[in-house]
Motif scaffolding. Structure first.
Motif, mmCIF file in Angstrom:
data_model
loop_
_atom_site.group_PDB
_atom_site.id
_atom_site.type_symbol
_atom_site.label_atom_id
_atom_site.label_comp_id
_atom_site.label_asym_id
_atom_site.label_seq_id
_atom_site.Cartn_x
_atom_site.Cartn_y
_atom_site.Cartn_z
ATOM 1 N N PRO A 455 0.747 -1.025 0.088
ATOM 2 C CA PRO A 455 -0.014 0.009 0.056
ATOM 3 C C PRO A 455 1.041 1.258 0.097
ATOM 4 N N TYR A 456 0.046 2.331 -0.155
ATOM 5 C CA TYR A 456 0.847 3.653 0.000
ATOM 6 C C TYR A 456 1.107 4.092 1.101
ATOM 7 N N ASP A 457 2.289 4.632 1.414
ATOM 8 C CA ASP A 457 2.777 5.015 2.731
ATOM 9 C C ASP A 457 3.478 6.380 2.533
ATOM 10 N N PRO A 458 2.881 7.314 3.373
ATOM 11 C CA PRO A 458 3.470 8.486 3.237
ATOM 12 C C PRO A 458 4.977 8.651 3.591
ATOM 13 N N HIS A 459 5.177 7.887 4.608
ATOM 14 C CA HIS A 459 6.805 7.810 5.055
ATOM 15 C C HIS A 459 7.701 7.369 4.152
ATOM 16 N N ILE A 460 7.278 6.422 3.199
ATOM 17 C CA ILE A 460 7.935 5.972 2.271
ATOM 18 C C ILE A 460 8.193 7.073 0.850
ATOM 19 N N ALA A 461 6.927 7.663 0.821
ATOM 20 C CA ALA A 461 6.837 8.495 -0.252
ATOM 21 C C ALA A 461 7.911 9.720 -0.024
ATOM 22 N N SER A 462 8.184 10.135 1.224
ATOM 23 C CA SER A 462 8.817 11.263 1.433
ATOM 24 C C SER A 462 10.158 11.076 0.664
ATOM 25 N N GLY A 463 10.797 10.071 0.731
ATOM 26 C CA GLY A 463 12.002 9.830 0.090
ATOM 27 C C GLY A 463 13.115 9.835 0.901
ATOM 28 N N SER A 464 12.924 9.852 2.249
ATOM 29 C CA SER A 464 13.962 9.958 3.444
ATOM 30 C C SER A 464 14.326 8.534 3.711
ATOM 31 N N ALA A 465 15.055 8.385 4.737
ATOM 32 C CA ALA A 465 15.383 7.052 5.246
ATOM 33 C C ALA A 465 14.178 6.326 5.671
ATOM 34 N N ILE A 466 14.108 5.112 5.569
ATOM 35 C CA ILE A 466 12.771 4.065 6.109
ATOM 36 C C ILE A 466 13.227 3.864 7.548
ATOM 37 N N SER A 467 12.280 4.009 8.221
ATOM 38 C CA SER A 467 12.331 3.468 9.711
ATOM 39 C C SER A 467 11.226 2.581 9.683
ATOM 40 N N PHE A 468 11.496 1.053 10.079
ATOM 41 C CA PHE A 468 10.356 0.183 9.953
ATOM 42 C C PHE A 468 9.727 -0.023 11.034
ATOM 43 N N ARG A 469 9.829 0.790 12.251
ATOM 44 C CA ARG A 469 8.759 1.074 13.004
ATOM 45 C C ARG A 469 7.996 2.045 12.943
ATOM 46 N N ASP A 470 8.264 3.242 12.095
ATOM 47 C CA ASP A 470 7.292 4.217 11.761
ATOM 48 C C ASP A 470 6.421 4.107 10.700
ATOM 49 N N LEU A 471 6.445 3.023 9.889
ATOM 50 C CA LEU A 471 5.818 2.481 9.062
ATOM 51 C C LEU A 471 4.334 2.462 9.283
ATOM 52 N N GLN A 472 3.368 2.567 8.626
ATOM 53 C CA GLN A 472 1.820 2.196 8.969
ATOM 54 C C GLN A 472 1.573 0.785 8.995
ATOM 55 N N PRO A 473 0.915 0.321 9.972
ATOM 56 C CA PRO A 473 0.667 -0.980 10.043
ATOM 57 C C PRO A 473 0.336 -2.047 8.856
#
Length: 497
Positions: A455-473
């Motif tokens: 699914p779409y996740d704004p945390h990923i779409a930002s292009g910054s470093a990905i934190s697994f715990r900050d992703l949407q469930p």
């Protein structure tokens, strides 16, 4: 046939000494302390009504003497004792014990027999009449041959000391299959068997209101995990299944840039590293300057080029850990060269060198192959591949390019890999998709083993470093589902091989 009774029954009726030894079983004769011999006599347990039990009682008179040498060498099958007096020193038989033919407790033939045996142990001279007569015989014999008597007694004492005792336990080794069926081994003492469920401390429940109830009740009411938490733990169990054999290689492919290939590689690596106990590494093999290291937010300043140069000096994990970067999920990332001119020099031979080093220290090696599938690194990547992950976007051109990638692989000898591949439908734009995702799902399922929707996740779409715990469930669950499917495919391929 019962032995003949002594005619002088009135005088020695209770002495317990046989008048004759005919029919006496000699297999039970044994030497006891005090230089006496003990005879085991078997009494019949069944007799006719007209027979009197007194007829079977052993009447007491003298029992004939047996030579010491004959007594030591008597065969088990010998059923009578000769009644001739020996020329050398003999041992009188001072007591007779009776036993039934069937398994029954042994009883003393008479009280006098027991008394005579006890007297023989405590005093040098026998007390019963039979013992007195026997001792007189010994005295007369010893008068003629005193030297032989002393030698015989010394020999007797020697035999008593060196003769093995039957009561000693003989230790024997046992084979594994010789143990009794009803005897348990220590591995059966498991926690599930021994611990009382009523006293086992359950972990804190996961879930907002379930944890609230657990806290307000003073930790006495534990409703267990929520449905979402149970599903997540089940996914983690599927991911954590051990893999047999050597390292496994999983390349992530795409013929079009911008569909989220690097994102899928990062999420797959984080989900694997977060649930598994072994080591996971993601290699950026993009010849056109990949951004995989930037997605984990940690860099070591080293690249695949440094590993190629130092491959001969890598002798342990500490050497390779100085080159890779590790994020909070324990995923190791090997970055590509930042200079595009240098990255062009990264060839299939360089990838083989990197793969050889990574296979010594990691269980799963993910490869971000970059844009296209016809560059120089792709040949070596497909040679090492154990399972393929193809990324497709939710647009017509992106879906077509992903399907054409499958066709190209089938045409170039990787048809078996395509049938076991996984297609990821990545949603990179917010809002509803312009294409029917169900139709894309049905199309790719007809060609590959599984399809996963990311699914779409704004945390990923930002292009910054990905934190697994900050992703949407939902995004984390999709990444874990992808990791579980990949592990199941790797296990299936190892069984087939």
């Amino acid at each position: 046939m019962a032995p003949e009774r002594n005619e002088n029954e009135g005088e020695n009726a209770d002495n317990g000494v046989l008048a004759t030894t005919d029919g006496t079983e000699t297999t039970g004769i044994g030497i006891v302390e005090g230089a006496t011999a003990q005879v085991e006599v078997t009494l019949p347990t069944a007799f006719d009504d007209e027979d009197d039990f007194d007829d079977d009682v052993v009447r007491g008179e003298d029992v004939t003497l047996v030579q010491l040498e004959q007594l030591e060498q008597l065969p088990a099958e010998r059923d009578e004792v000769r009644g001739e007096a020996p020329a050398t020193t003999a041992v009188p038989v001072a007591s007779v014990s009776a036993a039934s033919a069937e398994p029954a407790p042994k009883a003393s033939v008479s009280a006098a027999a027991a008394a005579s045996a006890a007297a023989a142990k405590t005093a040098p001279a026998p007390k019963t009449a039979a013992a007195a007569q026997a001792s007189s015989s010994v005295a007369s014999t010893s008068a003629t041959a005193p030297a032989a008597s002393d030698a015989s007694r010394a020999e007797l004492d020697h035999h008593e000391r060196v003769r093995p005792r039957t009561s000693e336990i003989t230790l024997q080794s046992r084979r594994l299959g010789d143990f009794e069926v009803d005897r348990e081994s220590s591995d059966l003492l498991t926690a599930d068997r021994l611990l009382d469920p009523a006293h086992v401390v359950r972990p804190e429940p996961e879930g907002a209101w379930r944890h609230l109830v657990y806290t307000l009740s003073g930790r006495r009411i534990n409703l267990g995990d929520s449905k979402r938490a149970r599903a997540r733990k089940q996914l983690d169990d599927r991911i954590a299944v051990p893999l047999s054999g050597g390292a496994r290689f999983v390349p992530v492919l795409s013929r079009k840039g911008g569909v989220g290939k690097t994102t899928v590689t990062t999420l797959l690596g984080m989900a694997l590293a977060d649930a598994r106990e072994d080591r996971i590494i993601a290699v950026d093999a993009n010849p056109d300057r990949g951004t995989l290291a930037e997605r984990v937010g940690r860099t070591s300043g080293k690249t695949v080029r440094d590993l190629v140069r130092a491959r001969g000096d890598v002798h342990g994990f500490n050497d390779i850990s100085q080159i890779v970067a590790r994020d909070h999920t324990r995923l190791d990332v090997l970055a590509s060269d930042a200079d595009p001119h240098v990255s062009e020099a990264f060839s299939d031979a360089d990838y083989r060198d990197v793969a050889e080093v990574a296979a010594h220290f990691y269980s799963v090696v993910l490869t971000d192959t970059g844009t296209g599938i016809v560059h120089s690194v792709m040949e070596a990547t497909l040679e090492h591949a154990d399972e393929l992950v193809i990324v497709a976007g939710l647009s017509i051109d992106e879906a077509r390019l992903a399907s054409e990638t499958l066709t190209w692989l089938e045409s170039n000898g990787y048809a078996e890999r395509v049938r076991s591949a996984v297609v990821v439908l990545n949603t990179s734009r917010p809002g509803a998709a312009l294409v029917r995702a169900d139709e894309l799902d049905a199309h790719f399922r007809s060609r590959v083993r599984a399809v996963v929707r990311l699914p779409y996740d704004p945390h990923i779409a930002s292009g910054s470093a990905i934190s697994f715990r900050d992703l949407q469930p939902e995004t984390r669950d999709a990444a874990r589902e992808l990791a579980a499917i990949v592990v199941e495919g790797l296990r299936a391929s190892s069984v087939a091989a």
